[in-house]
Design a protein around this motif. Structure first.
Motif, PDB file in Angstrom:
ATOM      1  N   THR A  29     -22.091  -7.483  -3.992  1.00 22.35           N
ATOM      2  CA  THR A  29     -19.923  -6.370  -3.565  1.00 22.35           C
ATOM      3  C   THR A  29     -19.510  -7.397  -4.405  1.00 22.35           C
ATOM      4  OG1 THR A  29     -19.313  -6.880  -1.924  1.00 22.35           O
ATOM      5  CG2 THR A  29     -20.579  -4.791  -2.068  1.00 22.35           C
ATOM      6  N   PHE A  30     -18.036  -7.285  -4.743  1.00 20.22           N
ATOM      7  CA  PHE A  30     -17.201  -8.058  -5.372  1.00 20.22           C
ATOM      8  C   PHE A  30     -15.639  -8.051  -5.270  1.00 20.22           C
ATOM      9  CE2 PHE A  30     -17.612  -5.334  -9.001  1.00 20.22           C
ATOM     10  CZ  PHE A  30     -16.181  -5.192  -9.461  1.00 20.22           C
ATOM     11  N   LEU A  31     -14.634  -8.186  -5.654  1.00 22.62           N
ATOM     12  CA  LEU A  31     -13.486  -8.172  -5.549  1.00 22.62           C
ATOM     13  C   LEU A  31     -12.589  -8.066  -6.546  1.00 22.62           C
ATOM     14  CD1 LEU A  31     -11.693 -10.730  -2.808  1.00 22.62           C
ATOM     15  CD2 LEU A  31     -11.531  -8.397  -2.120  1.00 22.62           C
ATOM     16  N   ALA A  32     -11.700  -7.155  -6.597  1.00 20.84           N
ATOM     17  CA  ALA A  32     -10.763  -6.426  -7.859  1.00 20.84           C
ATOM     18  C   ALA A  32      -9.544  -6.757  -7.609  1.00 20.84           C
ATOM     19  CB  ALA A  32     -11.089  -5.919  -8.803  1.00 20.84           C
ATOM     20  N   GLU A  33      -8.122  -7.113  -8.107  1.00 25.07           N
ATOM     21  CA  GLU A  33      -6.921  -6.828  -8.121  1.00 25.07           C
ATOM     22  C   GLU A  33      -6.146  -5.999  -8.751  1.00 25.07           C
ATOM     23  OE1 GLU A  33      -5.906 -10.924  -6.476  1.00 25.07           O
ATOM     24  OE2 GLU A  33      -6.993 -11.480  -8.457  1.00 25.07           O
ATOM     25  N   GLY A  34      -5.366  -5.329  -7.743  1.00 27.01           N
ATOM     26  CA  GLY A  34      -3.995  -4.516  -8.994  1.00 27.01           C
ATOM     27  C   GLY A  34      -4.507  -2.885  -9.632  1.00 27.01           C
ATOM     28  N   LEU A  35      -3.206  -2.654  -8.904  1.00 27.09           N
ATOM     29  CA  LEU A  35      -3.671  -0.933  -8.985  1.00 27.09           C
ATOM     30  C   LEU A  35      -4.322  -0.378  -9.655  1.00 27.09           C
ATOM     31  CD1 LEU A  35      -2.544   1.313  -7.130  1.00 27.09           C
ATOM     32  CD2 LEU A  35      -0.945   1.762  -7.903  1.00 27.09           C
ATOM     33  N   LYS A  36      -3.716  -0.892 -10.338  1.00 21.70           N
ATOM     34  CA  LYS A  36      -4.027   0.130 -12.411  1.00 21.70           C
ATOM     35  C   LYS A  36      -5.458  -0.462 -12.477  1.00 21.70           C
ATOM     36  CE  LYS A  36      -3.580   0.146 -17.404  1.00 21.70           C
ATOM     37  NZ  LYS A  36      -4.835   0.113 -17.977  1.00 21.70           N
ATOM     38  N   LEU A  37      -5.862  -1.876 -12.118  1.00 20.93           N
ATOM     39  CA  LEU A  37      -7.588  -1.835 -12.541  1.00 20.93           C
ATOM     40  C   LEU A  37      -8.304  -1.470 -11.632  1.00 20.93           C
ATOM     41  CD1 LEU A  37      -8.444  -5.739 -12.931  1.00 20.93           C
ATOM     42  CD2 LEU A  37      -9.668  -4.187 -11.248  1.00 20.93           C
ATOM     43  N   ILE A  38      -7.858  -0.804  -9.972  1.00 12.57           N
ATOM     44  CA  ILE A  38      -8.385  -0.373  -9.703  1.00 12.57           C
ATOM     45  C   ILE A  38      -8.582   1.330  -9.576  1.00 12.57           C
ATOM     46  CG2 ILE A  38      -8.266   0.817  -7.104  1.00 12.57           C
ATOM     47  CD1 ILE A  38      -7.601  -2.318  -6.191  1.00 12.57           C
ATOM     48  N   ILE A  39      -7.418   1.839 -10.461  1.00 16.30           N
ATOM     49  CA  ILE A  39      -7.481   2.510 -11.024  1.00 16.30           C
ATOM     50  C   ILE A  39      -9.006   3.801 -11.862  1.00 16.30           C
ATOM     51  CG2 ILE A  39      -6.446   4.880 -12.189  1.00 16.30           C
ATOM     52  CD1 ILE A  39      -3.585   3.969  -9.920  1.00 16.30           C
ATOM     53  N   ASP A  40      -8.378   2.099 -12.743  1.00 18.54           N
ATOM     54  CA  ASP A  40      -9.692   2.263 -13.939  1.00 18.54           C
ATOM     55  C   ASP A  40     -10.936   2.125 -13.653  1.00 18.54           C
ATOM     56  OD1 ASP A  40      -6.919   2.517 -15.588  1.00 18.54           O
ATOM     57  OD2 ASP A  40      -6.997   0.458 -16.180  1.00 18.54           O
ATOM     58  N   ALA A  41     -10.872   1.563 -12.874  1.00 19.17           N
ATOM     59  CA  ALA A  41     -12.178   1.526 -12.271  1.00 19.17           C
ATOM     60  C   ALA A  41     -13.167   2.072 -11.922  1.00 19.17           C
ATOM     61  CB  ALA A  41     -12.618   0.362 -11.368  1.00 19.17           C
ATOM     62  N   VAL A  42     -12.457   3.315 -10.764  1.00 20.28           N
ATOM     63  CA  VAL A  42     -12.599   4.651 -10.214  1.00 20.28           C
ATOM     64  C   VAL A  42     -12.830   5.622 -10.696  1.00 20.28           C
ATOM     65  CG1 VAL A  42     -12.010   6.092  -8.279  1.00 20.28           C
ATOM     66  CG2 VAL A  42     -11.253   4.105  -8.257  1.00 20.28           C
ATOM     67  N   GLU A  43     -12.175   5.340 -12.550  1.00 19.55           N
ATOM     68  CA  GLU A  43     -12.144   6.692 -12.949  1.00 19.55           C
ATOM     69  C   GLU A  43     -13.689   6.708 -14.191  1.00 19.55           C
ATOM     70  OE1 GLU A  43      -8.454   6.680 -15.259  1.00 19.55           O
ATOM     71  OE2 GLU A  43      -7.518   8.089 -13.953  1.00 19.55           O
ATOM     72  N   LEU A  44     -14.086   5.191 -14.075  1.00 23.58           N
ATOM     73  CA  LEU A  44     -15.450   4.733 -14.972  1.00 23.58           C
ATOM     74  C   LEU A  44     -16.063   4.601 -14.419  1.00 23.58           C
ATOM     75  CD1 LEU A  44     -13.720   1.964 -17.155  1.00 23.58           C
ATOM     76  CD2 LEU A  44     -14.575   3.745 -18.150  1.00 23.58           C
ATOM     77  N   GLY A  45     -15.834   4.838 -12.902  1.00 19.99           N
ATOM     78  CA  GLY A  45     -17.915   5.121 -12.424  1.00 19.99           C
ATOM     79  C   GLY A  45     -17.639   4.403 -11.452  1.00 19.99           C
ATOM     80  N   TRP A  46     -17.271   3.542 -11.245  1.00 20.60           N
ATOM     81  CA  TRP A  46     -17.637   2.453 -10.459  1.00 20.60           C
ATOM     82  C   TRP A  46     -17.342   2.585  -8.528  1.00 20.60           C
ATOM     83  CZ3 TRP A  46     -18.353  -2.643 -11.526  1.00 20.60           C
ATOM     84  CH2 TRP A  46     -19.410  -3.643 -13.138  1.00 20.60           C
TER      85      TRP A  46
END
Length: 285
Positions: free
Chosen positions: A44-61
């Motif tokens: 696993t790894f860490l990512a910061e920021g709401l927009k980035l997290i939303i984009d990641a989830v939408e891309l299937g991560w």
């Protein structure tokens, strides 16, 4: 690392925890992800920021844990991503700003942090297609350089980044920050030098390597006739002989000033935009 954190399937779906203690075991495990060893062991790894997290989830991560500051509670987008996290069996932590600062090691941290599962692509499964451009990096050491290159590859429409040999971790917090979210959009492969050379020989693509001994002006190469792999050397030592010999073209970027070299990320950007020249237009988006 605690069992609760290692095994997301064991957590109660829909679980939301309020955490204020810096010594909470889950918080300690998340803080541990600043260590490469912990990232490798947990995957696993860490990512910061709401927009980035939303984009990641939408891309299937796959998101394991969502952490947000109390001040962000009730905000529609935060509530939406929290709902998606618990629906997937993830854990949601509502924490104090003090706890969030301890996780990100910042005095003014982002209000939202996510823990994601790493995604590595298999070079052996990669088949090249006409019009594709890949960036291969030999032993890239600097997280800022790697993050900037991943971001630039994404912007230029490249199809992936290949890490050759002992490279810095693309999932370190510093690298992820430097990608500005492109780490979630850009496929990342890894291979030893031998694996890369073996794959490249049968890939059907052309390897264009930058090299101080290069005799070809990078602007004179036809990047459209075949899929192209741009091979860039280590920041200090450049390309080793094995990789230089595997290249179809050894290219050089002309320089006129006193500087004897370009920063790796800058040189890669110059090469990428030349290689992608015929594939990019202002109307493309």
């Amino acid at each position: 690392m605690s069992d609760e954190y290692r095994k997301p399937s064991a957590r109660r779906v829909g679980q939301v925890k309020e955490v204020t203690s810096l010594t909470n075991p889950i918080v300690k495990d998340i803080k541990g992800l600043t260590s490469k060893k912990e990232r490798e062991e947990s995957g696993t790894f860490l990512a910061e920021g709401l927009k980035l997290i939303i984009d990641a989830v939408e891309l299937g991560w796959e998101i394991r844990t969502l952490v947000y500051a109390k001040a962000a509670k009730g905000k529609p987008l935060v509530e939406q991503v929290a709902a998606r996290t618990v629906a997937r069996g993830g854990l949601v932590l509502e924490v104090s700003e003090k706890v969030l600062s301890s996780i990100t090691r910042r005095d003014n941290p982002q209000m939202v942090v996510g823990v994601f599962e790493q995604q590595w692509k298999n070079l052996g499964h990669l088949s090249l297609e006409k019009g594709q451009t890949f960036v291969a990096l030999d032993r890239v050491r600097d997280p800022g350089n790697l993050g900037t290159i991943i971001r630039t590859a994404d912007a230029a429409g490249a199809s992936g980044v290949i890490l050759v040999g002992d490279c810095t971790d693309p999932f370190s917090l510093e690298t992820v920050r430097a990608t500005m979210g492109s780490v979630f959009a850009m496929p990342v492969y890894r291979a030893s030098a031998d694996e890369f050379v073996g794959w490249a020989k049968q890939s059907g693509g052309q390897i264009v390597a930058t090299h101080l001994a290069g005799s070809v002006d990078y602007r004179t190469i036809d990047y459209a006739k075949k899929p192209t792999i741009l091979l860039m050397g280590n920041e200090q030592s450049g390309l080793p002989e094995q990789l230089a010999k595997a290249a179809d073209r050894l290219a050089r970027i002309p320089q006129a000033g006193r500087a004897d070299s370009l920063n790796l990320a800058v040189a890669t950007a110059v090469m990428l935009y030349e290689a992608r020249r015929n594939f990019l237009s202002l109307e493309a988006r």
